[in-house]
Design a protein around this motif. Sequence first.
Motif: not given
Length: 411
Positions: A305-317
């Motif tokens: 996704s995208y947030t104003s702080g993280n920018g484009n990001y990916v999270k993996v479990r």
Amino acid sequence: MKKLSYLLLMMMAVTACNDEPKNVEIADNAIEEPAPVIVEEYGFVLNDFEVVRDTVRSGDSFGIILGSHGVDPGKIFQIVEKVKDTFNPRKIVIGKPYMILKQTDSISEPKVFVYENDRINYTVVDLRDSISVYTAKKPVSVIKKTVSGVIESSLSEAIENAGLNYILAHEMNNIYQWSIDFFRLQKGDKFKLVYNERYINDTIYAGVESIDAAVFYHQEKPYYAFSFLTDSVSGRPDYYDEKARPLQSFFLKAPLNFSRISSRYSPRRYHPVQKRWKAHKGTDYAAPRGTPIWSTANGVVIASSYTSGNGNYVKVRHNDTYTTQYLHMTKRAVKKGQRVKQGDVIGYVGSTGLATGPHVCYRFWVNGRQVDPFRQNLPSAEPIDEKYIPSYFTAIEPLKAQLEAIEFKNI
């Protein structure tokens, strides 16, 4: 008078005798024409053809090239239809070499078209009796070599100073990425390698084939690596140490290849964008924009996704214990719910969100709590199967002797 006549007769006899051997000697020394040198390439005797060599230029097409050598449009269409399933004429690349073999008469009609896909592989379009096409390889030999190097500032610089192919640095990073932090190398660290190089026709260098064995001395501790095949189905060997322990770990040491750490995990850091002191619960890896970012372990994407702080990001479990996150990407390469393997590209380095320059912020969770990954005792990969242990030690014995025999250059 009788004596004079006798002398004259003797001189004539000697002269006559001397004349005959001279004629024989000339005949024996007659110069013969040297046999023509037979030149073979791509499986053809080039002496039998008129040979035209060139490279694909801007604006060229398969049809234009053949047309310029006298092949009519109807024949070109017939050739394209015949060969398109094996060789797509629309995908010839500018700068690639090709060769046309023509018949040696006044018509000079093209009989063979050879296109080099790369330095080793080539495609032959044979126009002789009937139109046919096939791919083949140039003869490649593999030569085993040994080398050593000493770190002054970085691994890539040490490889370059030794006059070696930079691919060796990349391969060494792949081998040791679970056990050595290449961002923390020290001056005086050193390495030895037993590796293989490829040569085309025994003379033309064609790159690094593989590394058979290595030892890397990091902070004076030796890290051995030996290539050994246990999976005959994949045909891909893994690397193990001198005690048959796998070098592979559950996690990679870093989420990208060859960068620098611009900021480490810290409970208190001055934020360059927000201009205030706050915790930095990640590790920043500076790298050129567009550098591939990969998942450090197998898992499932739980956010892309995208947030104003993280920018484009990916999270993996990764499992019930471990989760990782990768921030500030210029572009994401995976979707939520997608399963990824260790080393899969999940995005590309950028500077989106709160970032002053291109980098990836790598975050690490253990049981839901953010931690510094460098302070964790992370799990290893599966050990080598017991049934392979005896053959493994037999295989590495001569390789280890080769490594020991390599001398380090004076620092």
